[in-house]
Write an enzyme that holds these catalytic residues in place. Structure first.
Site, PDB file in Angstrom:
ATOM      1  N   LYS A 205       0.857  -1.191   0.000  1.00 47.89           N
ATOM      2  CA  LYS A 205       0.000   0.000   0.000  1.00 47.89           C
ATOM      3  C   LYS A 205       0.890   1.236   0.000  1.00 47.89           C
ATOM      4  CE  LYS A 205      -3.585   2.437   2.525  1.00 47.89           C
ATOM      5  NZ  LYS A 205      -4.644   2.358   3.539  1.00 47.89           N
ATOM      6  N   LYS A 258      -2.236  -1.440  -3.776  1.00 46.41           N
ATOM      7  CA  LYS A 258      -3.090  -0.254  -3.702  1.00 46.41           C
ATOM      8  C   LYS A 258      -2.247   1.006  -3.765  1.00 46.41           C
ATOM      9  CE  LYS A 258      -6.118   2.023  -0.442  1.00 46.41           C
ATOM     10  NZ  LYS A 258      -6.659   1.995   0.889  1.00 46.41           N
TER      11      LYS A 258
HETATM   12  C1  PBG Z   1      -7.086   3.666   5.435  1.00 45.61           C
HETATM   13  C2  PBG Z   1      -7.610   3.422   4.075  1.00 45.61           C
HETATM   14  C3  PBG Z   1      -7.508   4.328   3.024  1.00 45.61           C
HETATM   15  C4  PBG Z   1      -8.158   3.760   1.935  1.00 45.61           C
HETATM   16  C5  PBG Z   1      -8.641   2.514   2.343  1.00 45.61           C
HETATM   17  N1  PBG Z   1      -8.282   2.316   3.688  1.00 45.61           N
HETATM   18  C6  PBG Z   1      -6.941   5.701   2.970  1.00 45.61           C
HETATM   19  C7  PBG Z   1      -5.648   5.976   3.569  1.00 45.61           C
HETATM   20  O1  PBG Z   1      -4.782   5.112   3.697  1.00 45.61           O
HETATM   21  O2  PBG Z   1      -5.470   7.121   3.940  1.00 45.61           O
HETATM   22  C8  PBG Z   1      -8.281   4.428   0.607  1.00 45.61           C
HETATM   23  C9  PBG Z   1      -9.246   3.878  -0.348  1.00 45.61           C
HETATM   24  C10 PBG Z   1      -9.529   4.755  -1.495  1.00 45.61           C
HETATM   25  O3  PBG Z   1      -8.903   5.816  -1.704  1.00 45.61           O
HETATM   26  O4  PBG Z   1     -10.430   4.387  -2.239  1.00 45.61           O
HETATM   27  N2  PBG Z   1      -6.807   2.625   6.257  1.00 45.61           N
END
Ligand code: PBG
Length: 335
Positions: A205, A258
């Protein structure tokens, strides 16, 4: 492959356009087929009754109170979508630095999971395990002196995962990027008897600006700094392989990359290295870009949507978390 080194005819006589001449020929040689089984639909839930609020930066996506969310889950199921990922909007007074509300057995997510599982037992329900929706600091972990504590956070994530398992979640999905959390969650689930509850690990991520609209949706933007001490540097690929390798060793059932679109190379490399299912998260900013351009008439939304989702599958994603799941399911039916 060997055919190419010993061509049966002179190269100049090859005509690859022969295979593109008609729709039937193109279908015959099509290498990547998107189906509704590929999709996981993310849904936002909030407290209250009769509430459905559109997220301004994500047109077509809503936060629902539980009653209306259930109706939406039925609709989604009717379209053939078999899996959803839940994210909660937590009221400010319930937020604190330790994310205490995240493991309240009577909290919004456990209540939502129970209600969905009661209404539709075969819907695969995936819950987000992270502190940010519950954190007064808007971070994925406990903050101390401006730092995000790792092991203290993992202890809370474990409690959160257990509460979600107890409520009936099929998968917990740690999205926090703390070190060692997959292993700790696996051990705790097993010790509590939740051996069938899976872990969909947000393995690679990235610290991405593409999450902006999602943070609007959950009011979960960091109050200070950014997430670069736990989420990955977009410049790194080797590190993604290390992250994935560790999450697999720790017991992940599915590994996720991601965001997706700017990281297709990462999806591809990971798919080549693991036999586990690989998921890709087509995140909020990727969705918003297409929607915004389509609203201006600058892009053909449906074609771009399907092209984008197909690119993720072609890169190696077995599963795609996407806000387009509903629209794509409808479009695929019409094809
Ligand atoms: C946070 C989380 C995020 C997303 C999913 N879980 C945002 C972040 O890490 O700040 C983002 C998903 C998206 O942008 O569609 N645990």
């Amino acid at each position: 492959m060997p055919a190419e080194s010993t061509p049966p005819v002179e190269p100049a006589t090859y005509r690859l356009r022969r295979l593109r001449r008609t729709p039937a020929l193109r279908r015959m040689v099509c290498e990547t087929t998107l189906t509704v089984n590929d999709f996981i639909y993310p849904l936002f839930v909030m407290e209250g009754e009769g509430k459905k609020e559109e997220i301004p930066s994500m047109p077509g996506c809503f936060r629902y109170s539980l009653d209306l969310l259930l109706a939406e889950v039925m609709t989604v199921h009717g379209l053939g979508i078999g899996a959803i990922a839940l994210f909660p909007l937590i009221p400010d007074p319930q937020k604190d630095n330790a994310g205490t509300e995240s493991y309240n057995p009577a909290g919004l997510i456990p209540r939502t999971v129970r209600a969905i599982k009661e209404a539709l037992p075969d819907m695969v329900v995936i819950t987000d395990v992270a502190l940010d929706p519950y954190s007064s600091e808007g971070h994925d972990g406990i903050v101390k002196d401006g730092e995000i504590l790792n092991d203290e956070t993992v202890a809370v994530l474990v409690k959160q995962a257990l509460v979600h398992a107890e409520a009936g979640a099929d998968f917990v999905a740690p999205s926090d990027m703390m070190d060692g959390r997959v292993g700790e969650i696996r051990r705790a689930l097993d010790a509590a008897g939740w051996i069938h509850v899976g872990i969909l690990a947000y393995a690679a991520k990235y610290a991405s600006a593409y999450y902006g609209p999602f943070r609007d949706a959950l009011d979960s933007a960091p109050k200070f700094g950014d997430k670069k001490t736990y989420q990955m540097d977009p410049a790194n690929a080797q590190e993604a392989l290390k992250e994935v390798e560790l999450d697999i060793l720790e017991g992940a059932d599915i590994v996720m990359v991601k965001p997706a679109l700017a990281y297709l190379d990462i999806i591809c490399r990971i798919k080549q290295r693991t036999n586990l299912p690989v998921a890709a998260y087509n995140v909020s900013g990727e969705y918003a870009m297409v929607k915004a351009a389509a609203q201006r008439g600058w892009l053909d939304e449906q074609t771009v949507m399907l092209e984008t989702l197909t690119s993720m599958k072609r890169a190696g994603a077995d599963l795609i978390l996407t806000y387009f799941a509903k629209e794509a399911a409808i479009a695929l039916r019409q094809m």
